[in-house]
Scaffold this active site. Structure first.
Site, PDB file in Angstrom:
ATOM      1  N   LYS A   1     -38.633  19.185 -26.880  1.00 55.97           N
ATOM      2  CA  LYS A   1     -38.211  19.764 -27.954  1.00 55.97           C
ATOM      3  C   LYS A   1     -37.823  19.143 -29.016  1.00 55.97           C
ATOM      4  O   LYS A   1     -36.393  18.300 -28.690  1.00 55.97           O
ATOM      5  CB  LYS A   1     -37.750  21.086 -28.329  1.00 55.97           C
ATOM      6  CG  LYS A   1     -38.560  21.883 -27.673  1.00 55.97           C
ATOM      7  CD  LYS A   1     -37.702  23.379 -27.977  1.00 55.97           C
ATOM      8  CE  LYS A   1     -38.401  24.526 -26.742  1.00 55.97           C
ATOM      9  NZ  LYS A   1     -38.146  26.022 -27.193  1.00 55.97           N
TER      10      LYS A   1
ATOM     11  N   MET B   1     -25.363  19.802 -30.619  1.00 56.66           N
ATOM     12  CA  MET B   1     -27.203  19.450 -31.419  1.00 56.66           C
ATOM     13  C   MET B   1     -26.301  19.839 -33.277  1.00 56.66           C
ATOM     14  O   MET B   1     -26.776  20.215 -34.051  1.00 56.66           O
ATOM     15  CB  MET B   1     -27.970  21.065 -31.154  1.00 56.66           C
ATOM     16  CG  MET B   1     -28.143  20.814 -29.886  1.00 56.66           C
ATOM     17  SD  MET B   1     -29.174  22.001 -29.049  1.00 56.66           S
ATOM     18  CE  MET B   1     -27.960  23.346 -28.691  1.00 56.66           C
TER      19      MET B   1
ATOM     20  N   ASP C   1     -38.082  18.018 -20.676  1.00 56.30           N
ATOM     21  CA  ASP C   1     -37.810  18.090 -22.105  1.00 56.30           C
ATOM     22  C   ASP C   1     -36.995  16.337 -22.525  1.00 56.30           C
ATOM     23  O   ASP C   1     -37.009  15.858 -21.318  1.00 56.30           O
ATOM     24  CB  ASP C   1     -36.208  18.965 -22.458  1.00 56.30           C
ATOM     25  CG  ASP C   1     -36.373  20.208 -22.376  1.00 56.30           C
ATOM     26  OD1 ASP C   1     -36.910  20.966 -22.720  1.00 56.30           O
ATOM     27  OD2 ASP C   1     -35.134  21.059 -22.365  1.00 56.30           O
TER      28      ASP C   1
END
Length: 466
Positions: A272, A383, A250
């Site tokens: 992502k 997040m 990632d």
């Protein structure tokens, strides 16, 4: 300075060593196995150099070095204890386009000489670019202990096998065959002290080489990279990376994590971002395809793979395909980021519990913000950098005080780590002051500031000044 290591064939080539003391003797000992024509010039030679000259191994002239001594030399080693003489020898050598090594003076070197470990035809070289010969020597001693002398016999037998297979016209580069049928069992024999078994292994390998090598089942290891810096990965995670054939990773806070994998390992980014990135089904298919080819695939994910990392989906897909999947937990940023900023997520008489929530979709029905607001639990939001105002508004509407303490930790565990302390109402009005990655801590514990935490004092002072 980074140097590119090469193996130089010096067989029958003139090599001049300027100097005849103990330093020069050490250089001669490393060079004489290379088959070079060694010429040593220097006053008061050591007894060992005189012995080597007496048996014809080297040519020795016990006098000061002269300009004409460099003529015809491909390599010149300046190994006197006088830096001015070494510089002079270097100038003379460059005038005849010879390559120069000046002992203990990397700035004057065209080449540096690595420390080496010899195991039969195999040479393992250790270089510090000349900056620390003592360190190179220590590493050589460690490697000598780790790599048994019997490995030389394995290399010899592998060389014989390659030559005979080539002669038979059956040679092909089939790493799986060499590794599975000869090298791995041969190494086991070396460690067991059964060197005589290596010849039999080699004989069977030669006979069966023409047959196709069955693909050994690969495997997938899900590794949590931790919250940020490469030094925060677990020991088991680092070991998994060290044996990886393929690393699927990632977006990482510290790209140095990829340096823990072998140089030859394939590195595939699938990071992502919000609204973009590699689809999860494609990642699952990639892991299965690479492992089915016989590779050890390390799926490297930030934090912990099972905390908002979709690690369980990937593990289920791999095992459903009939392939083994191991999980190596990582230190989740939900715990590490507050700790690195000196903020406890629980504290006696203040908070007896904490809840970790995803802020990726603040309006998601799965989040009962009213219940979270009433709980009194410390809330750790991952997040949530772009949805912070919505989260703060939902919590205030649910009953949390608008002056509830909030701490935001950005880029935890890296050199860019910063933190800011504010209130829930300020978060609602102004949003998150930092870009992702951020961890938001909401609750009374967020007012805690521990100046002894890693980088916390400087980071908080800088952030509060924003």
């Amino acid at each position: 300075m980074n140097r590119y290591l090469l193996a130089w064939d010096l067989t029958d080539r003139r090599v001049l060593v300027a100097g005849a003391g103990t330093i020069a003797e050490g250089k001669v000992e490393t060079l004489r196995t290379a088959g070079a024509r060694l010429v040593v010039v220097g006053r008061e030679a050591t007894p060992r150099l005189r012995e080597l000259a007496a048996d014809g191994t080297i040519e020795l002239a016990e006098r000061g070095v002269r300009r004409r001594d460099v003529l015809g030399a491909r390599l010149v080693v300046a190994a006197t204890d006088d830096r001015r003489v070494n510089r002079r020898v270097r100038r003379w050598a460059h005038a005849v386009r010879a390559v120069v090594n000046v002992v203990d003076d990397p700035a004057l070197c065209d080449v540096t000489v690595p420390a080496t470990v010899q195991r039969g035809p195999a040479t393992i070289a250790i270089s510090t670019d000349g900056s620390s010969p003592a360190t190179a020597r220590l590493l050589r001693e460690e490697i000598e202990r780790a790599v048994p002398p019997g490995v030389g016999e394995l290399v010899d037998q592998a060389s014989i096998a390659r030559r005979r297979i080539r002669h038979a016209g059956e040679y092909r580069y089939d790493y799986a065959a060499w590794r599975q049928r000869l090298l791995e069992p041969g190494l086991e024999a070396v460690h067991a002290g059964r060197l005589d078994a290596i010849r039999e292994l080699r004989h069977r390998f030669e006979i069966g080489f023409a047959a196709p090598t069955p693909i050994r089942s690969g495997r997938v290891t899900l590794v949590g990279a931790g919250p940020g810096g490469a030094d925060l990965i677990t020991v088991r995670g680092a070991r998994a990376l060290a044996t990886a054939d393929v690393v699927v990773y990632d977006r990482l806070a510290d790209p140095a994590l990829l340096d823990l994998a072998p140089v030859v390992a394939e590195r595939i980014p699938v990071g992502k971002a919000k609204g973009s990135g590699t689809p999860q089904d494609d990642i699952n298919e990639l892991l299965i395809r690479k492992a089915a080819d016989g590779s050890h695939v390390v799926r490297l994910k930030g934090g912990d793979p099972f905390v908002f990392g979709r690690g369980s989906e990937e593990c289920e897909a791999v095992t459903a395909a009939g392939l083994p999947c191991e999980v190596v937990p990582g230190v989740s940023s939900s715990l590490a980021a507050p700790a690195l900023a000196g903020i406890p997520v629980t504290e006696r008489s203040v908070a007896a519990s904490f809840t970790v929530v995803s802020g990726h979709r603040a309006a998601d029905e799965a989040h009962d913000w009213e219940a979270l607001a009433r709980s009194g639990s410390t809330l750790v939001v991952l997040m949530g950098a772009t949805t912070a105002p919505e989260i703060a508004s939902a919590l205030i509407d649910g009953g949390r005080p608008d002056d509830e303490p909030v701490a935001i930790v950005h880029a935890a565990g890296t050199e860019s780590q910063r933190s800011m302390h504010l209130t829930l109402d300020a978060l609602r009005a102004d949003g998150c002051p930092f870009p992702a990655p951020c961890v938001i801590v909401i609750g009374p514990v967020a007012r805690t500031r521990d100046v002894h935490a890693t980088g916390a004092a400087e980071a908080m002072i800088a952030a509060d000044a924003v």
